[in-house]
Design a protein around this motif. Sequence first.
Motif, PDB file in Angstrom:
ATOM      1  N   VAL A 238       1.037  -1.124  -0.030  1.00 46.74           N
ATOM      2  CA  VAL A 238      -0.009  -0.006  -0.187  1.00 46.74           C
ATOM      3  C   VAL A 238       1.018   1.236  -0.030  1.00 46.74           C
ATOM      4  CG1 VAL A 238      -1.667   1.292   1.373  1.00 46.74           C
ATOM      5  CG2 VAL A 238      -1.951  -1.241   1.072  1.00 46.74           C
TER       6      VAL A 238
ATOM      7  N   GLY B 119       1.240   5.165   0.518  1.00 41.51           N
ATOM      8  CA  GLY B 119       0.713   6.552   1.039  1.00 41.51           C
ATOM      9  C   GLY B 119       1.330   7.593   0.418  1.00 41.51           C
TER      10      GLY B 119
ATOM     11  N   ARG C 198      -4.138   0.050   4.777  1.00 43.82           N
ATOM     12  CA  ARG C 198      -4.250   1.258   4.662  1.00 43.82           C
ATOM     13  C   ARG C 198      -4.152   2.256   5.741  1.00 43.82           C
ATOM     14  NH1 ARG C 198      -7.175  -1.499   0.587  1.00 43.82           N
ATOM     15  NH2 ARG C 198      -9.311  -1.087   1.958  1.00 43.82           N
ATOM     16  N   SER C 199      -4.793   1.666   6.828  1.00 40.99           N
ATOM     17  CA  SER C 199      -4.607   2.468   8.117  1.00 40.99           C
ATOM     18  C   SER C 199      -3.156   2.657   8.575  1.00 40.99           C
ATOM     19  CB  SER C 199      -5.354   1.455   9.359  1.00 40.99           C
ATOM     20  OG  SER C 199      -4.652   0.456   9.577  1.00 40.99           O
TER      21      SER C 199
END
Length: 398
Positions: A151, A153, A169-170
Amino acid sequence: MAGRGRARGSGVVGLAVLLLVLLVGCGGRPATDTARAEVQRVLDRRAAAVLAHDRAAYAATGDPAAYTRMRAVPLAAWSYRVTSVRPGGSAAVAADAELSYRIEGHDRAPVTVARTLRLARDGAGRWAVASEEPAREAGQQLWDQGTVAVVRGTHSLVLGVGQSGALLRSFAGLADRAVPAVSQAWGTDWARQVVVLVPKSLDGMAALLGSPASSYRGIAAVTTGETGGGPDAPADRVIVNPDAYAMLGPVGRQVVLTHETTHVATRSDTNAATPLWLSEGYADWVGYRGTGRTPDEAAPELQKAVREGLAPGELPSDQDFGFAGDAARLARAYEGGWTACRMIAERWGEEKLDAFYRAVGEHGKRPGAVEGAMESVLGTTLEDFTAEWRQYLHDELG
């Protein structure tokens, strides 16, 4: 998985013959050199296939499952250097090698790790990789544990195994909030990017670190990197313990990721001169900065000690930060470092706290580093600072 094919025809040199030549010391090129060169050629092809994203070419070198596990990792470089070859059974060899790789956009220098590979003859008499694993006492790589999901960011790259996309994602969100928070406190003279590794469990975290799981039970995350690493060092890795993270609330999760990101930012100014009370205390100070957490909320173990008349007489030692020791002692060590840094920020100012941290690191070695920085930056002595800190504990936690 490549099978153990038998050597065919007089043109194929069997392992036993190679060993015999080595033992009797006949003239010509040593047998181990020949085997090593053959293995190196296989691994060179394997590395080229990784970078070309060529699954078929990778499978031609053996053990195709490894490609699937790591194919999502964004790699800028990948290479092997064979260091030794030894017998590994009938028509097989074991090879020790250094694997060097760079994650694109993050590693400015390669990460180099020790690996052990087993190779066997395939059905056509060619060497093929049957297995690859960390060398003895070396930590695993994340893809050793399963298929890696990625993922991206704004300020982060999160790599995970056995975790949901939502959880990864967190972590990207936590890291993306941590980076500007750290830059606001420390400045922007650092990479301002974070690589986060999220294994499936505590055991996975420990395997990445090459240590027993008991050493990290209750530790939410750690950061690995080269102490004093300059701008051309590999990127630090924030390695998460998902078991401990699951026990934290939203603020706690953010504090931990911001704490670890602070270690990434301060790495080039952190070295043997830097005591753990300063490096961990500063990281906690940045982590709690802006959260509104009061000393009794952030330092409960130290508050208990102060109220029981057991306030520490000295700043925490490096030994107090041992993960395998008493959990309450470890908590008091972190809280002691945080309160010391908080006191500096309040009484001397945040810029002085940053300058003090850098001045300690500039000394390069432990003896005299803290004392010199306290005199040059804070205008005090270690003895007077410690006495003031002890009073600060009573004022804030008593």
